[in-house]
Design an enzyme around this catalytic site. Structure first.
Site: not given
Ligand SMILES: Cc1cc2nc3c(=O)[nH]c(=O)nc-3n(C[C@H](O)[C@H](O)[C@H](O)COP(=O)(O)OP(=O)(O)OC[C@H]3O[C@@H](n4cnc5c(N)ncnc54)[C@H](O)[C@@H]3O)c2cc1C
Length: 293
Positions: A18, A49, A52, A108, A110, A148, A152, A168
């Site tokens: 990465e 990456t 956000a 998603r 942050d 995670y 998460h 997802k």
């Molecule tokens: C491999 C990897 C690559 C990453 N790359 C980037 C990047 O390029 N840029 C960046 O900004 N960040 C990146 N991140 C960080 C990531 O954006 C954050 O961890 C963010 O907080 C969560 O993203 P997610 O896609 O897992 O979110 P989600 O899948 O939306 O989950 C976020 C939270 O919401 C909860 N949730 C999910 N769906 C629902 C629902 N339908 N209703 C209620 N709660 C729900 C989940 O349990 C979790 O606690 C990366 C993380 C990883 C592991």
């Protein structure tokens, strides 16, 4: 090539790295050097990456273009949809399509640290599963999502988190890349939980080499990766302030961790390089010398 095809056609686990777009001139110079050394390892693919709120939109595009056209590397372009409206989402992904990107990872994201300056679009989507549902029917990319092993940081429970991960996958994710962890058991338990709910896509473990205690603590605090007692004791036993000893310790720790993962049959190793090459090069070379990669 689609990363899922790399896994199905390959005889051995993949190696991937990465990278993030540089935030300064100095960062750009050091990334340039790191890219050459990392590219020399001939990774199966590299990932880029995406800040956000679109904060690294241009930087991510430039880095993807460079890795693809100048270094001929297979790329996974991450896409973080936080705060972006439908038109911005499709504009970024249309551009990735035009660049010939075949793989994306949809997260998603942050809120940016300086939230005051950033106004989320009123039609932005709240979760990665919503983003998946929005982009999947529009594009042919091979799409992955984040997972995670320790849950998460915001999740109500690990079970709920896995339920949302399943959503997802149901919405079109073809692979999962995991957050990093310092105890393989977290990953193994996570994979079992995934299997139990019917998630059957490849799950690629993320590995984070340690080279700075401050950075390790800061990042682990942010993403909820446990710093285990074993790790803490290992670091405490090092000569105080000896940066080289810490890097060497981090390499040994990661090699040991990777061996355990490979012996368990993971599809590959995804190394969070932090745009540096020293530790990653040493880890991959040691694993290759031992015939594990
Ligand atoms: C491999 C990897 C690559 C990453 N790359 C980037 C990047 O390029 N840029 C960046 O900004 N960040 C990146 N991140 C960080 C990531 O954006 C954050 O961890 C963010 O907080 C969560 O993203 P997610 O896609 O897992 O979110 P989600 O899948 O939306 O989950 C976020 C939270 O919401 C909860 N949730 C999910 N769906 C629902 C629902 N339908 N209703 C209620 N709660 C729900 C989940 O349990 C979790 O606690 C990366 C993380 C990883 C592991």
């Amino acid at each position: 090539m689609k990363v899922t095809d790399v896994w199905t056609s390959g005889q051995r686990p993949t190696v991937s790295f990465e990278l993030f777009p540089p935030r300064s001139e100095k960062g750009a110079v050091s990334l340039e050097k790191a890219i050459d050394k990392l590219a020399a390892l001939k990774p199966d693919f590299v990932s880029v990456t995406f800040g956000a709120g679109g904060s690294t939109r241009e930087g991510s595009r430039q880095l993807i273009e460079k890795l693809k056209s100048e270094k001929s590397l297979g790329v996974i372009a991450y896409f973080a949809g936080y705060g972006l409206g439908p038109a911005d989402i499709t504009a970024v992904l249309d551009q990735y399509q035009e660049l010939g990107v075949e793989n994306i990872l949809v997260v998603r994201g942050d809120p940016p640290h300086d939230e005051k300056k950033f106004r989320p679009h009123p039609e932005s989507l709240p979760h990665a599963s919503d983003l998946m549902a929005f982009v999947r029917p529009k594009y042919n990319f091979c799409m992955g999502v984040a997972g995670y092993p320790e849950g998460h940081i915001e999740c109500e429970s690990k079970e709920k988190d896995i339920e949302y991960l399943k959503l997802k996958v149901n919405n079109g994710a073809e692979y999962i890349i995991s957050n990093y962890f310092y105890d393989n058991q977290y990953f193994f338990d996570f994979v079992e939980l995934c299997k139990a709910v019917g998630i059957d896509v490849p799950i690629l473990p993320g590995v984070m080499p340690i080279f700075s205690v401050k950075m390790m603590e800061m990042l682990s605090n942010l993403c909820g990766a446990t710093i285990t007692d074993e790790l803490r004791q290992g670091i405490d036993a090092l000569p105080e302030g000896d940066k080289e000893a810490l890097v060497d310790f981090g390499i040994d720790f990661a090699v040991h961790q990777c061996k355990g993962l490979l012996e368990a049959g993971v599809p590959g190793l995804h190394i969070y390089t932090m745009d540096r090459s020293t530790s990653t090069v040493a880890i991959v070379n040691r694993l290759r010398k031992d015939g594990l990669l």
